[in-house]
Design an enzyme around this catalytic site. Structure first.
Site, PDB file in Angstrom:
ATOM      1  N   GLU A 457      10.032 -30.725 -20.357  1.00 35.02           N
ATOM      2  CA  GLU A 457      10.458 -31.644 -21.495  1.00 35.02           C
ATOM      3  C   GLU A 457       9.982 -32.499 -22.580  1.00 35.02           C
ATOM      4  OE1 GLU A 457      13.478 -29.483 -18.658  1.00 35.02           O
ATOM      5  OE2 GLU A 457      11.249 -30.767 -18.605  1.00 35.02           O
ATOM      6  N   HIS A 527      20.300 -35.673 -10.799  1.00 35.54           N
ATOM      7  CA  HIS A 527      21.188 -34.619 -11.766  1.00 35.54           C
ATOM      8  C   HIS A 527      22.164 -35.149 -12.762  1.00 35.54           C
ATOM      9  CE1 HIS A 527      17.482 -31.785 -10.420  1.00 35.54           C
ATOM     10  NE2 HIS A 527      18.084 -30.617 -11.837  1.00 35.54           N
TER      11      HIS A 527
END
Length: 729
Positions: A457, A527
């Site tokens: 990322e 998450h």
């Protein structure tokens, strides 16, 4: 019996050096330019140190004295269309690129051009934090940018600019040019995650980017041998199958010859390169004292490196070849020092009442304090003439449809009509549209604009930022889960979010970040977060939160039209839900900064967003004694909040409840409640009320996760308390 096979990397890794024969073969004009550029840059740096010593530079003065050969030798192999960025110690890199742009055949024995004097003056002004600087004084010493010259910005975060440079490299290649990107950084950045992630991504995608390592031996006071088991830093390159060179960075001709080979490699489409130049900063991390004054290196070591001074080396060869005389070299040095003194006189004046020689910045040179808040985001002029519609003005057909269908449908429409849109993220090119179907059909229709990335990322977010800053393309970056923003926090908040403001408010950053909110799905603590509160408290970003297919289409179109970075929040619970959406018209933008009143009422204003909107609407039907007005915010950032709609409702109901699903610690409603009480205090009958999840992050256990987040029941309970409180009153 076991077998043994010695493995070797495929990529070449070589050391380059020069001999007198190389110096004899070198073009005299090249050598004169090398000497004069290094001389001018050193004179500039010495003058900056003088000003810093007099207290006239606010903030750090990271000197590059001693390191000029790496910057000059490499930049002379580039064109103005090639782009470079650098680190906090980047004056020499910036100046080399700018000088090469305005005065490619610099000769200090001739009068300096007005353009070159202007470059030097504006650079000096920027370092001093003054209005005439390239960024209006905002960037200072560590953030130097001049896009005309291909200098895309130096960076105060170690390794922070590396992914950004890769983004420019992607844009260069995708546009069909032979231009390359160079990112300069030091030994301290080599072991940073963003750097190594970008090595991998650039290698996998064969991007024309040069990772130029200025190995000046020390990260502040820590020697490179203390920081890594492999102090030959270019060894990282072959590990990623990147062609790599190691060169004496005190030898500008060796650097130049190396860089010419590296640039040819990139222009031929053979992928990225690593160039490691061994250099030495003569002074400490900041200021005019040598490192030996702080005890982390010795005077003998400093003397050994100074004996290899790049300016002295080039001067000896010019003398040996009869290209310049000692007198001419001295005159060139004197000319450089004189021009710096003249430029200083433009910015400085005697200190009133001070001692002889004391000076101050001329008051007229300082930026107006009102400039402080200018340019955090753009002015939205890109929406002039845009097709804007909301449910009250939309003339197309609307029908019930799946939310995820609207997500994929509007992206396909934009990619059909706008060839600048490019989508990237993990698995966006596989699984029939990524993990949730949001990119369904896009890879088949646009194979070169749907890019599946490695799990990195930091690298691909920063690469997307570089693409956006380049300006030729509009990246749509997908984070599979919102929690992954922490992995890429530097790129999101220090780079992408701050870039426009930091560089003077002029750099558009047209990037869209799609990010899922997955609480309630059993994916656990890492998450499941709602990132709205974090993004809202970091400058530069716009935030949209659609709760219906109609809103998703309009908000995504607005995000893709906007020249600011926009995060589009998508709640997983909504993907398979149905709601009103457009049948054929996928081209409208929702108005920037307009909320939607989902239910009118007179007793209480409830502010909410995303899937929580549906939970709130369910809750108010279960508490008929409270006539609540429900406002779906849709735009969540400070610059886009619909204060008109909120204010009209508050003045009617005199009570406010902010309802959100996520944990209270990183919640969105904290800042919003504070701001409402500041704006509407006289209209409130009670403090702003809140519904949030608990302090804990959601757990994987179904029971524990439900207890950690807010849904319909929590809103019902809060409405009951409100109703009871009114009855008691």
């Amino acid at each position: 019996m076991t077998t043994r096979e010695d493995l070797t990397p495929e990529a070449p890794w070589v050391r380059i050096g020069t001999t007198d024969a190389d110096w004899d073969d070198a073009d005299p004009a090249l050598l004169r330019t090398m000497l004069d550029q290094m001389t001018l840059i050193r004179s500039f740096e010495e003058y900056v140190l003088e000003l810093a010593g007099a207290g006239l530079v606010h903030g750090p003065a990271h000197s590059s004295v001693g390191q000029e050969a790496g910057a000059v030798g490499s930049v002379l192999a580039l064109t103005s269309a090639d782009t470079v960025n650098g680190s906090h110690r980047g004056h020499h890199q910036f100046l080399a690129k700018a000088i090469h742009h305005v005065a490619p055949g610099l000769d200090l024995l001739a009068p300096l051009t007005a353009d070159l004097r202007e470059v030097l003056l504006r650079t000096l002004a920027e370092i001093c934090g003054l209005a005439r600087g390239f960024s209006g004084g905002r960037g200072g010493s560590m953030h130097l940018q001049w896009l005309d010259a291909g200098a895309i910005g130096t960076n105060a975060i170690v390794g922070g600019g590396v992914p950004v440079a890769a983004g420019y490299a992607w844009a260069h290649r995708f546009a069909g040019t032979r231009d390359v990107s160079v990112t300069y950084f030091g030994d301290g950045a080599v072991n940073i995650g963003s750097t190594l992630e970008t090595f991998n991504l650039a290698g996998a995608w064969r991007l024309p980017v040069c990772f130029f390592i200025e190995n000046n031996q020390y990260a502040v006071s820590t020697h490179v041998s203390e920081a890594t088991a492999e102090p030959r830093l270019s060894a990282r390159g072959p590990a990623f199958n990147i062609a790599s060179w190691k060169v004496d960075g005190m030898d500008p001709l060796a650097v130049h010859l190396t860089m010419r080979a590296a640039v040819e490699h990139m222009r031929e489409g053979r992928g990225p390169v690593v160039v490691e130049a061994d250099v030495y900063r003569y002074f400490h991390q900041n200021g005019a004292f040598p490192g030996s004054a702080f005890g982390y290196r010795g005077k003998d070591e400093e003397a050994e490196w100074r004996a290899r001074d790049p300016i002295a080396q080039v001067s000896r060869h010019l003398l040996r070849r009869g290209i310049r005389t000692e007198r001419q070299i001295a005159e060139a040095t004197a000319a450089a020092k004189a021009v710096m003194a003249e430029l200083g006189d433009v910015l400085l004046e005697p200190l009133p009442g001070g001692k002889p020689g004391q000076r101050r910045i001329k008051p007229a040179e300082w930026p107006d304090p009102a400039f402080t808040e200018t340019g955090i985001r753009g002015d939205l002029s890109e929406f002039d003439g845009a097709y804007v519609a909301d449910t009250d003005s939309f003339t197309g057909e609307i029908e019930e449809q799946r939310f995820i269908g609207a997500v994929a449908g509007v992206m396909r429409r934009r990619m059909e009509t706008d060839p600048s849109v490019v989508v990237m993220g993990e698995d966006v090119h596989r699984l029939n549209g990524g993990t949730n179907g949001a990119t369904r059909g896009l890879r088949e229709a646009f194979p070169d604009r749907v890019l599946g990335t490695p799990i990195s990322e930091n690298a691909f977010a920063g690469l997307g930022g570089g693409i956006a800053l380049d300006g030729r393309y509009r990246p749509v970056v997908e984070f599979m889960y919102a929690d992954f923003m922490w992995v890429a926090a530097d790129q999101l908040f220090n780079q992408i979010g701050k870039a426009r403001h930091m560089f003077g408010g002029r750099s558009d950053v047209p990037l869209v970040l799609r990010s899922k909110v997955a609480m309630g799905t059993g994916y656990g603590s890492q998450h499941s977060m709602d990132p709205a509160g974090v993004f809202a408290t970091n400058p530069g970003w716009r935030i949209v939160a659609p709760s219906t297919p109609f809103d998703y289409v309009g908000l995504m179109n607005a995000a893709l039209r906007c020249k600011d970075p926009v995060v589009v929040l998508e709640h997983v619970d909504l993907y398979n839900s149905t709601g009103p959406g457009p049948v054929d018209d996928l081209d409208y933008c929702l108005p920037v900064g307009r909320a939607a009143v989902r239910r009118t009422g007179r007793d209480l204003t409830i502010l909410t967003y995303l899937q929580m909107t549906n939970f709130v609407l369910e809750a108010v039907e279960q508490v008929p004694g409270v006539d609540a007005e429900v406002i779906d915010l849709r735009w969540l950032d400070r610059a886009s909040i619909d204060w008109d709609t909120i204010g009209e409702s508050v003045r009617k109901t005199n009570n406010v409840l902010i309802a959100e699903q996520g944990s209270v610690g990183a919640s969105y409603g904290g800042w919003l409640g504070d701001e409402i009480q500041r704006r509407f205090f006289d209209w409130l009958d009670s403090p702003v009320m809140r519904v949030t999840g608990g302090e804990a992050s959601p757990s994987i256990s179904k029971v524990l996760e439900r207890a950690a987040i807010a849904q319909t029941a929590e809103v019902v309970a809060r409405l009951g308390e409100f109703e009871g409180g009114r009855s008691d009153g």
